[in-house]
Design a protein around this motif. Structure first.
Motif, PDB file in Angstrom:
ATOM      1  N   ILE A  32      62.803  80.313  82.127  1.00  0.00           N
ATOM      2  CA  ILE A  32      63.721  79.316  82.684  1.00  0.00           C
ATOM      3  C   ILE A  32      64.168  79.762  84.072  1.00  0.00           C
ATOM      4  N   VAL A  33      64.189  78.826  85.000  1.00  0.00           N
ATOM      5  CA  VAL A  33      64.722  79.061  86.348  1.00  0.00           C
ATOM      6  C   VAL A  33      65.882  78.099  86.553  1.00  0.00           C
ATOM      7  N   MET A  34      66.984  78.609  87.082  1.00  0.00           N
ATOM      8  CA  MET A  34      68.176  77.763  87.240  1.00  0.00           C
ATOM      9  C   MET A  34      68.911  78.140  88.514  1.00  0.00           C
ATOM     10  N   ASN A  35      69.406  77.140  89.211  1.00  0.00           N
ATOM     11  CA  ASN A  35      70.248  77.396  90.373  1.00  0.00           C
ATOM     12  C   ASN A  35      71.549  78.058  89.930  1.00  0.00           C
ATOM     13  N   GLY A  36      72.004  79.029  90.698  1.00  0.00           N
ATOM     14  CA  GLY A  36      73.172  79.802  90.299  1.00  0.00           C
ATOM     15  C   GLY A  36      74.502  79.176  90.645  1.00  0.00           C
ATOM     16  N   ASP A  37      74.506  77.892  91.034  1.00  0.00           N
ATOM     17  CA  ASP A  37      75.761  77.217  91.372  1.00  0.00           C
ATOM     18  C   ASP A  37      76.020  76.033  90.449  1.00  0.00           C
ATOM     19  N   LEU A  38      75.432  76.060  89.247  1.00  0.00           N
ATOM     20  CA  LEU A  38      75.580  74.949  88.305  1.00  0.00           C
ATOM     21  C   LEU A  38      76.457  75.342  87.124  1.00  0.00           C
ATOM     22  N   LEU A  39      77.258  74.400  86.676  1.00  0.00           N
ATOM     23  CA  LEU A  39      77.971  74.547  85.418  1.00  0.00           C
ATOM     24  C   LEU A  39      77.507  73.428  84.498  1.00  0.00           C
ATOM     25  N   THR A  40      77.091  73.779  83.311  1.00  0.00           N
ATOM     26  CA  THR A  40      76.564  72.778  82.386  1.00  0.00           C
ATOM     27  C   THR A  40      76.747  73.257  80.958  1.00  0.00           C
ATOM     28  N   LYS A  41      76.741  72.317  80.039  1.00  0.00           N
ATOM     29  CA  LYS A  41      76.805  72.624  78.608  1.00  0.00           C
ATOM     30  C   LYS A  41      75.480  72.330  77.937  1.00  0.00           C
ATOM     31  N   ILE A  42      74.407  72.348  78.688  1.00  0.00           N
ATOM     32  CA  ILE A  42      73.087  72.084  78.136  1.00  0.00           C
ATOM     33  C   ILE A  42      72.774  73.071  77.007  1.00  0.00           C
ATOM     34  N   ASN A  43      72.041  72.609  76.013  1.00  0.00           N
ATOM     35  CA  ASN A  43      71.546  73.476  74.944  1.00  0.00           C
ATOM     36  C   ASN A  43      70.184  74.012  75.413  1.00  0.00           C
ATOM     37  N   TYR A  44      70.173  75.265  75.874  1.00  0.00           N
ATOM     38  CA  TYR A  44      68.950  75.824  76.442  1.00  0.00           C
ATOM     39  C   TYR A  44      67.861  75.993  75.386  1.00  0.00           C
ATOM     40  N   ASN A  45      68.251  76.153  74.147  1.00  0.00           N
ATOM     41  CA  ASN A  45      67.262  76.246  73.079  1.00  0.00           C
ATOM     42  C   ASN A  45      66.515  74.921  72.921  1.00  0.00           C
ATOM     43  N   GLN A  46      67.256  73.813  72.986  1.00  0.00           N
ATOM     44  CA  GLN A  46      66.620  72.496  72.922  1.00  0.00           C
ATOM     45  C   GLN A  46      65.667  72.298  74.095  1.00  0.00           C
ATOM     46  N   LEU A  47      66.071  72.765  75.267  1.00  0.00           N
ATOM     47  CA  LEU A  47      65.224  72.646  76.455  1.00  0.00           C
ATOM     48  C   LEU A  47      63.902  73.386  76.243  1.00  0.00           C
ATOM     49  N   LEU A  48      63.978  74.624  75.768  1.00  0.00           N
ATOM     50  CA  LEU A  48      62.765  75.407  75.562  1.00  0.00           C
ATOM     51  C   LEU A  48      61.891  74.792  74.467  1.00  0.00           C
ATOM     52  N   GLU A  49      62.517  74.305  73.398  1.00  0.00           N
ATOM     53  CA  GLU A  49      61.751  73.659  72.322  1.00  0.00           C
ATOM     54  C   GLU A  49      61.057  72.395  72.836  1.00  0.00           C
ATOM     55  N   PHE A  50      61.755  71.622  73.669  1.00  0.00           N
ATOM     56  CA  PHE A  50      61.158  70.416  74.256  1.00  0.00           C
ATOM     57  C   PHE A  50      59.933  70.788  75.084  1.00  0.00           C
ATOM     58  N   HIS A  51      60.070  71.820  75.896  1.00  0.00           N
ATOM     59  CA  HIS A  51      58.963  72.276  76.742  1.00  0.00           C
ATOM     60  C   HIS A  51      57.763  72.664  75.882  1.00  0.00           C
ATOM     61  N   ASN A  52      58.009  73.419  74.818  1.00  0.00           N
ATOM     62  CA  ASN A  52      56.916  73.870  73.953  1.00  0.00           C
ATOM     63  C   ASN A  52      56.336  72.721  73.134  1.00  0.00           C
ATOM     64  N   ASP A  53      57.212  71.864  72.596  1.00  0.00           N
ATOM     65  CA  ASP A  53      56.743  70.767  71.737  1.00  0.00           C
ATOM     66  C   ASP A  53      55.886  69.767  72.508  1.00  0.00           C
ATOM     67  N   THR A  54      56.172  69.588  73.793  1.00  0.00           N
ATOM     68  CA  THR A  54      55.413  68.646  74.609  1.00  0.00           C
ATOM     69  C   THR A  54      54.209  69.307  75.283  1.00  0.00           C
ATOM     70  N   CYS A  55      53.973  70.604  74.948  1.00  0.00           N
ATOM     71  CA  CYS A  55      52.853  71.356  75.532  1.00  0.00           C
ATOM     72  C   CYS A  55      52.876  71.277  77.056  1.00  0.00           C
ATOM     73  N   SER A  56      54.066  71.398  77.624  1.00  0.00           N
ATOM     74  CA  SER A  56      54.226  71.272  79.071  1.00  0.00           C
ATOM     75  C   SER A  56      53.919  72.584  79.776  1.00  0.00           C
ATOM     76  N   ASP A  57      53.429  72.473  80.993  1.00  0.00           N
ATOM     77  CA  ASP A  57      53.257  73.633  81.862  1.00  0.00           C
ATOM     78  C   ASP A  57      54.490  73.836  82.737  1.00  0.00           C
ATOM     79  N   ALA A  58      55.182  72.739  83.042  1.00  0.00           N
ATOM     80  CA  ALA A  58      56.403  72.793  83.846  1.00  0.00           C
ATOM     81  C   ALA A  58      57.318  71.656  83.412  1.00  0.00           C
ATOM     82  N   THR A  59      58.577  71.975  83.212  1.00  0.00           N
ATOM     83  CA  THR A  59      59.567  70.974  82.805  1.00  0.00           C
ATOM     84  C   THR A  59      60.745  71.019  83.765  1.00  0.00           C
ATOM     85  N   MET A  60      61.128  69.855  84.256  1.00  0.00           N
ATOM     86  CA  MET A  60      62.277  69.739  85.155  1.00  0.00           C
ATOM     87  C   MET A  60      63.397  69.009  84.429  1.00  0.00           C
TER      88      MET A  60
END
Length: 350
Positions: free
Chosen positions: A220-248
């Motif tokens: 995961i790459v993230m800008n260091g000036d963001l505040l968010t309540k994103i579920n990073y586990n869901q993000l990674l699972e989405f990336h893997n489940d969709t067989c993505s090479d890059a997810t924005m």
């Protein structure tokens, strides 16, 4: 789970209401049933995000988003078969039904409260000048500005830790000694932190060329000036489940045109729409990349992340968008900083 009713919704429940049910249960899952408790479908966080990407409003009823052919098992079937079905189908939840398809209970592939540790690397881009935040950044790098009681970077780390991520690298440049002095190797925060020294500014992706060792799994790459309540586990699972090479990660941006917009055909006026609202998805500054994508990052050259994604698309890689529905704040200007401080107690301290 015997008591499954708290994750059940009717087919006429809205997307927004279903999101509240999913978030409240912490299971990232809901079942859709009729009045008799018969299974009609299932809804995951990914189903909702795909619906939002397709432009569905939050008032849409969930029957338009749900999986209408969910995996399920009958109560009379052997437990070993049910567990194998979870594994073979790659699902996290399995509704167990009787012969009338009335739900009896829900079988989960892992404990609900267990946070699985992850060794996926998280790279935080913390080298920016913060010019638009002057004079606040005259003596501090932007990621070290305090929002609430702690620096932005510390809140970001805590958010990742909640989802099992503990392996960090900070890309640093402007006043980097202040960042290194505060965070050191991360041991006091229960994480591991290394540093990528940018001797010249390399943009939001160029610093990836300075990684001493290429990651061996998605990172995961993230800008260091963001505040968010994103579920990073869901993000990674989405990336893997969709067989993505890059997810924005993307977020919906709404703006109003302050004039009447006209449509014409030749010289004839066809329609007038007064001050219409437009909605678009914009880059949210959080990404997941497969290691091979690093092949397109030029060495020690200023290079921004959108350019990397353009190249990946041109090379026919599987590139995906992950829509954010959680709190997100880009602290780019002074009024953003003030708003983040107002939000901090209610969003990050509850």
């Amino acid at each position: 789970m015997k008591d499954w009713n708290h994750v059940a919704v009717s087919p006429y429940t809205t997307i927004l209401q279903t999101m509240e049910v999913i978030d409240r249960s912490s299971l990232q899952f809901s079942v859709v049933t009729d009045e008799e408790g018969r299974l009609l479908g299932t809804v995951t966080d990914g189903d909702i995000r795909r619906g939002l990407l397709n432009g569905l409003p939050l008032s849409t009823t969930i029957n338009l988003v749900m999986n209408q052919k969910p995996t399920y098992a009958y109560a009379y079937e052997y437990q070993v078969y049910k567990c194998k079905l979870l594994e073979v189908k790659g699902v996290q939840q399995l509704p167990i039904v009787d012969q009338d398809k009335k739900i009896q209970h829900i079988l989960f592939s892992k404990e609900e409260t267990h946070i699985e540790p992850k060794d996926n690397m998280v790279i935080l881009m913390a080298g920016g000048l913060g010019t638009r935040l002057k004079p606040l950044t005259d003596n501090l790098p932007k990621p070290m500005l305090r929002v609430g009681t702690k620096p932005i970077l510390e809140t970001i780390i805590e958010g990742f830790k909640q989802h099992g991520f503990t392996n960090f690298a900070f890309s640093v440049n402007y006043k980097k000694e202040l960042i290194k002095s505060y965070f050191q190797n991360g041991e006091h925060l229960g994480v591991s932190i290394s540093y990528i020294d940018e001797h010249e500014r390399l943009g939001t992706a160029g610093a990836l060329s300075l990684l001493p060792t290429r990651p061996n799994k998605p990172f995961i790459v993230m800008n260091g000036d963001l505040l968010t309540k994103i579920n990073y586990n869901q993000l990674l699972e989405f990336h893997n489940d969709t067989c993505s090479d890059a997810t924005m990660c993307v977020r919906e941006y709404e703006y109003q045109i302050p004039y009447g917009v006209i449509q014409t055909e030749n010289h004839r006026l066809q329609s007038i729409e007064e001050k219409p609202m437009h909605r678009s998805f914009v880059n949210a500054g959080i990404y997941v990349l497969n290691p091979d994508v690093l092949n397109y990052v030029p060495h020690k050259t200023f290079f921004d992340m959108p350019e990397l994604f353009k190249i990946a698309m041109e090379q026919n890689h599987n590139v995906s968008a992950f829509p954010l529905r959680e709190y997100w704040m880009d602290i780019g200007q002074v009024h953003d900083y003030d708003k983040a401080n107002q939000d901090f107690l209610s969003i990050f301290q509850n």
